[in-house]
Design an enzyme around this catalytic site. Structure first.
Site, PDB file in Angstrom:
ATOM      1  N   ASN A 150       0.843  -1.045   0.100  1.00 37.36           N
ATOM      2  CA  ASN A 150      -0.027   0.029   0.130  1.00 37.36           C
ATOM      3  C   ASN A 150       0.807   1.241  -0.048  1.00 37.36           C
ATOM      4  OD1 ASN A 150       0.619  -0.638   2.723  1.00 37.36           O
ATOM      5  ND2 ASN A 150      -0.943   0.852   3.492  1.00 37.36           N
ATOM      6  N   GLY A 226       1.944  -5.894   7.299  1.00 37.38           N
ATOM      7  CA  GLY A 226       1.134  -6.911   6.260  1.00 37.38           C
ATOM      8  C   GLY A 226      -0.050  -7.139   7.059  1.00 37.38           C
ATOM      9  N   SER A 227      -0.968  -8.172   6.445  1.00 38.27           N
ATOM     10  CA  SER A 227      -2.043  -8.375   7.135  1.00 38.27           C
ATOM     11  C   SER A 227      -1.905  -9.352   8.313  1.00 38.27           C
ATOM     12  CB  SER A 227      -2.852  -9.335   5.770  1.00 38.27           C
ATOM     13  OG  SER A 227      -2.146 -10.594   5.773  1.00 38.27           O
ATOM     14  N   THR A 228      -3.079  -9.155   9.062  1.00 42.79           N
ATOM     15  CA  THR A 228      -2.879  -9.955  10.292  1.00 42.79           C
ATOM     16  C   THR A 228      -2.927 -11.683  10.193  1.00 42.79           C
ATOM     17  OG1 THR A 228      -4.013  -8.419  11.392  1.00 42.79           O
ATOM     18  CG2 THR A 228      -4.332 -10.441  12.300  1.00 42.79           C
ATOM     19  N   THR A 230      -1.208 -12.967   7.640  1.00 42.66           N
ATOM     20  CA  THR A 230       0.238 -13.321   7.386  1.00 42.66           C
ATOM     21  C   THR A 230       1.036 -13.061   8.640  1.00 42.66           C
ATOM     22  OG1 THR A 230      -0.103 -12.548   5.265  1.00 42.66           O
ATOM     23  CG2 THR A 230       2.155 -12.998   5.867  1.00 42.66           C
ATOM     24  N   GLU A 248       3.555  -5.336  12.127  1.00 38.99           N
ATOM     25  CA  GLU A 248       2.636  -4.119  12.184  1.00 38.99           C
ATOM     26  C   GLU A 248       1.381  -4.783  11.255  1.00 38.99           C
ATOM     27  OE1 GLU A 248       2.720  -1.331  13.741  1.00 38.99           O
ATOM     28  OE2 GLU A 248       4.620  -1.707  14.346  1.00 38.99           O
ATOM     29  N   CYS A 282      -3.374   1.547   6.141  1.00 38.30           N
ATOM     30  CA  CYS A 282      -3.777   1.020   7.514  1.00 38.30           C
ATOM     31  C   CYS A 282      -4.406   2.132   8.599  1.00 38.30           C
ATOM     32  CB  CYS A 282      -2.585   0.258   8.186  1.00 38.30           C
ATOM     33  SG  CYS A 282      -1.154   1.287   8.439  1.00 38.30           S
ATOM     34  N   GLU A 461       7.339   0.476  16.161  1.00 36.03           N
ATOM     35  CA  GLU A 461       8.365   1.003  15.306  1.00 36.03           C
ATOM     36  C   GLU A 461       8.362   2.468  15.622  1.00 36.03           C
ATOM     37  OE1 GLU A 461       6.793  -0.011  11.385  1.00 36.03           O
ATOM     38  OE2 GLU A 461       8.296  -1.606  11.275  1.00 36.03           O
TER      39      GLU A 461
HETATM   40  P1  NAD Z   1       0.094  -9.369   3.010  1.00 37.15           P
HETATM   41  O1  NAD Z   1       0.338 -10.032   4.336  1.00 37.15           O
HETATM   42  O2  NAD Z   1      -0.535 -10.170   2.051  1.00 37.15           O
HETATM   43  O3  NAD Z   1       1.516  -9.353   2.553  1.00 37.15           O
HETATM   44  C1  NAD Z   1       2.751  -8.355   3.179  1.00 37.15           C
HETATM   45  C2  NAD Z   1       4.139  -8.986   2.893  1.00 37.15           C
HETATM   46  O4  NAD Z   1       4.321 -10.196   3.270  1.00 37.15           O
HETATM   47  C3  NAD Z   1       4.204  -9.147   1.199  1.00 37.15           C
HETATM   48  O5  NAD Z   1       5.368  -8.786   0.995  1.00 37.15           O
HETATM   49  C4  NAD Z   1       3.945 -10.785   1.008  1.00 37.15           C
HETATM   50  O6  NAD Z   1       4.636 -11.171  -0.121  1.00 37.15           O
HETATM   51  C5  NAD Z   1       4.523 -11.134   2.343  1.00 37.15           C
HETATM   52  N1  NAD Z   1       3.936 -12.598   2.835  1.00 37.15           N
HETATM   53  C6  NAD Z   1       2.941 -13.295   2.373  1.00 37.15           C
HETATM   54  N2  NAD Z   1       2.705 -14.494   2.830  1.00 37.15           N
HETATM   55  C7  NAD Z   1       3.640 -14.609   3.672  1.00 37.15           C
HETATM   56  C8  NAD Z   1       4.444 -15.633   4.375  1.00 37.15           C
HETATM   57  N3  NAD Z   1       3.890 -16.748   4.651  1.00 37.15           N
HETATM   58  N4  NAD Z   1       5.604 -15.618   4.969  1.00 37.15           N
HETATM   59  C9  NAD Z   1       6.361 -14.703   4.792  1.00 37.15           C
HETATM   60  N5  NAD Z   1       6.062 -13.502   4.202  1.00 37.15           N
HETATM   61  C10 NAD Z   1       4.726 -13.409   3.474  1.00 37.15           C
HETATM   62  O7  NAD Z   1      -0.329  -7.855   3.215  1.00 37.15           O
HETATM   63  P2  NAD Z   1      -0.909  -6.892   1.971  1.00 37.15           P
HETATM   64  O8  NAD Z   1      -1.971  -7.457   1.440  1.00 37.15           O
HETATM   65  O9  NAD Z   1       0.401  -6.911   0.984  1.00 37.15           O
HETATM   66  O10 NAD Z   1      -1.042  -5.664   2.656  1.00 37.15           O
HETATM   67  C11 NAD Z   1      -2.230  -5.112   3.258  1.00 37.15           C
HETATM   68  C12 NAD Z   1      -2.150  -5.512   4.747  1.00 37.15           C
HETATM   69  O11 NAD Z   1      -1.043  -4.835   5.372  1.00 37.15           O
HETATM   70  C13 NAD Z   1      -3.428  -4.882   5.491  1.00 37.15           C
HETATM   71  O12 NAD Z   1      -4.032  -5.864   6.195  1.00 37.15           O
HETATM   72  C14 NAD Z   1      -2.910  -3.629   6.103  1.00 37.15           C
HETATM   73  O13 NAD Z   1      -3.814  -3.016   7.236  1.00 37.15           O
HETATM   74  C15 NAD Z   1      -1.436  -3.975   6.515  1.00 37.15           C
HETATM   75  N6  NAD Z   1      -0.708  -2.895   6.806  1.00 37.15           N
HETATM   76  C16 NAD Z   1      -0.535  -2.521   8.150  1.00 37.15           C
HETATM   77  C17 NAD Z   1       0.293  -1.423   8.322  1.00 37.15           C
HETATM   78  C18 NAD Z   1       0.586  -0.905   9.689  1.00 37.15           C
HETATM   79  O14 NAD Z   1       1.552  -0.216   9.994  1.00 37.15           O
HETATM   80  N7  NAD Z   1       0.013  -1.861  10.685  1.00 37.15           N
HETATM   81  C19 NAD Z   1       0.738  -0.565   7.282  1.00 37.15           C
HETATM   82  C20 NAD Z   1       0.427  -1.029   6.194  1.00 37.15           C
HETATM   83  C21 NAD Z   1      -0.325  -2.164   5.927  1.00 37.15           C
END
Ligand code: NAD
Length: 480
Positions: A150, A226-228, A230, A248, A282, A461
């Site tokens: 994002n 990333g997502s909760t 993952t 995060e 997010c 962070e």
């Molecule tokens: P995602 O979890 O699908 O992917 C994030 C990253 O993790 C990618 O690089 C992906 O390739 C990697 N990944 C996926 N599966 C993995 C695994 N099994 N092992 C290791 N790495 C793996 O998330 P997304 O769809 O890219 O991002 C959107 C999400 O991120 C939303 O839930 C959003 O709220 C969250 N987000 C959180 C913050 C925060 O600061 N809390 C900031 C931005 C986005």
């Protein structure tokens, strides 16, 4: 088709298996570049490089690290226009947004941690006549940084900069959906003279290269955004290996509006906090709670302004809402709009795709969507949608809105709009969120702790929190 490369040991390389993944331009819905489809073999090569580079990098003085990181800042700034165009092309966000926010922030991340490490000091604990303690904080070794799509370069650098500043060597993976600016950052780091192996950037899928990175036994810490879902998968792998973990994760943030707020400021800011970056931040406030006496006025004015937002191609200067990042995500957001209708919601505006003309006809555009008439505990109001969709709900009492705000499994951020000082502070203290904004939104000071509670993450962070995460404390006790 242009092909991106991994960056391992200071050189640009294809994946060992020779495979590539398609990368889409969301504004047109077409493949425009390919990225390496890396796997364990590439992780092994990057790990060997990072381990070889670690003793030398860890031994550099903080001034030397400052100098190199500031050269990276200069590199980002000198290529800012190219980086902004790349981010917009890769992600679908308006180019002006990448110019004004994403790329300046990427430079600011490196500048901030280059400076912070020169000021970072460890603790001492005096025991009077018995002796004293001092604490050494040393780099951990090889660490992993994984980021989402994002805010691609913004979040990638937010992790890499403190990791490098603290003296670690890094294996980093950007999202496979938005790899372009991470590739360009590798070029910038090479030009800046960052020693070979200190930063290694691997491209590819989460379940293959991402999983191989997090499972590698030599990795000392993982910083993940990333997502909760993952995050949970990574925690399952990392916990038995006792790796340090910073997560995060997702959010479902409340935006609480009281009738006594500064109305015009609230309205303009709520438009941003709802739909900036197509609602794919997010920290966006996707659940808008409005005190009942203000509800109808707010609804009328807000919907009128949302309808006036211009959905358009990312490069057009007057575009306010660009494309969402991928077809999968576009379909996910549309499915949530269908769910909201099935749950009894009324669509006040939006609720459908926008089809642009000409070359952009295949792009993934959605009209910004406002929904009312849903209960606080339905799935639409509990699950993260992460798109240009918000819900409106009137509330009567502080106790009621507090319970609704805290009702989700998430706890990332919250926003409060009121001129009532006590109420603002009392509510802030009771909200289950890592970050609360009063009468503002997304106003950031990089020294502050950043992160979420509950299913929104583990750890913080920002500022010295990040430098503490990326160092190992060792207490030394001296007896007199
Ligand atoms: P995602 O979890 O699908 O992917 C994030 C990253 O993790 C990618 O690089 C992906 O390739 C990697 N990944 C996926 N599966 C993995 C695994 N099994 N092992 C290791 N790495 C793996 O998330 P997304 O769809 O890219 O991002 C959107 C999400 O991120 C939303 O839930 C959003 O709220 C969250 N987000 C959180 C913050 C925060 O600061 N809390 C900031 C931005 C986005």
């Amino acid at each position: 088709m242009r092909q991106l490369s991994n960056y391992i040991n200071g050189t640009f390389q294809p994946a060992h298996n020779g495979r590539y993944l398609p990368v889409y331009d969301p504004s047109r819905g077409q493949v425009y570049v390919e990225a390496p489809d890396s796997d364990e073999a590439d992780v092994a090569a990057a790990m060997a490089a990072a381990q070889a580079a670690f003793p030398g990098w860890a031994a550099t003085s903080v001034e030397e690290r400052f100098e190199v990181l500031m050269k990276i800042v200069a590199g980002i700034e000198s290529r800012a226009e190219e980086l902004a165009l790349a981010e917009s092309l890769d992600n679908g966000k308006p180019c002006w947004l990448a110019q004004q926010v994403d790329i300046p922030r990427a430079a600011a991340n490196f500048r901030f941690f280059a400076q912070a490490i020169t000021q970072f000091a460890a603790e001492a604990h005096d025991m009077g006549s018995a002796g004293f303690n001092y604490t050494l904080r040393r780099p951990l070794g090889v660490v992993v940084c994984i980021s989402p799509w994002n805010l691609p370069l913004y979040l990638f650098t937010w992790k890499i900069a403190p990791a490098l500043a603290a003296g670690n060597t890094v294996l980093a993976k950007p999202s496979e959906i938005t790899p372009l600016t991470a590739f360009l950052l590798a070029e910038i780091c090479q030009t800046a003279g960052l020693p070979a192996g200190v930063l290694n950037i691997l491209h590819g899928l989460g379940p293959t290269v991402g999983a191989a990175l997090t499972a590698h036994p030599q990795v000392k810490a993982i910083s993940f955004t990333g997502s909760t879902l993952t995050g949970a998968a990574i925690a399952r792998v990392a916990a038995p290996q006792f790796k340090k973990l910073s997560l995060e994760l997702g959010g479902k943030n409340p935006n609480i509006i009281f009738a006594d707020c500064d109305y015009e400021k609230m309205l303009a800011t709520t438009l941003r906090s709802s739909f900036s970056n197509q609602g794919q931040i997010c920290l966006c406030g996707s659940r808008i709670f409005v005190e009942r006496s203000l509800y109808e006025r707010f609804k009328t004015d807000f919907v009128q302004r949302v309808k006036a937002l211009r959905v358009g191609p990312p490069l057009a200067a007057d575009t306010q809402i660009g494309a969402v990042v991928s077809q999968v995500h576009y379909e996910k957001v549309l499915a949530y709009i269908d769910l909201a209708k099935a749950e009894g919601g009324t669509i006040l505006c939006g609720g459908a795709p926008v089809v642009l003309a000409g070359e952009f006809a295949g792009g993934w555009y959605l009209a910004p969507t406002v929904i009312e008439g849903l209960s606080y505990d339905c799935r639409t109001n509990q699950e993260e949608i992460f798109g240009p969709v918000v819900t409106l709900q009137p509330f009567d009492t502080e106790a009621e809105v507090l319970a609704w705000a805290n009702s989700t499994t998430y706890g990332l951020s919250a926003t409060i709009w009121t001129q009532h000082l006590n109420r603002a502070h009392q509510l802030s203290a009771q909200l289950e969120a890592g970050i609360v904004w009063i009468n503002t939104w997304l106003q950031r000071d990089l020294r502050t702790p950043f992160g979420g509670t509950k299913n929104s993450g583990v750890g913080r962070e920002g500022g010295y929190e990040a430098l503490r995460f990326f160092t190992e404390p060792k207490n030394i006790c001296v007896g007199y």
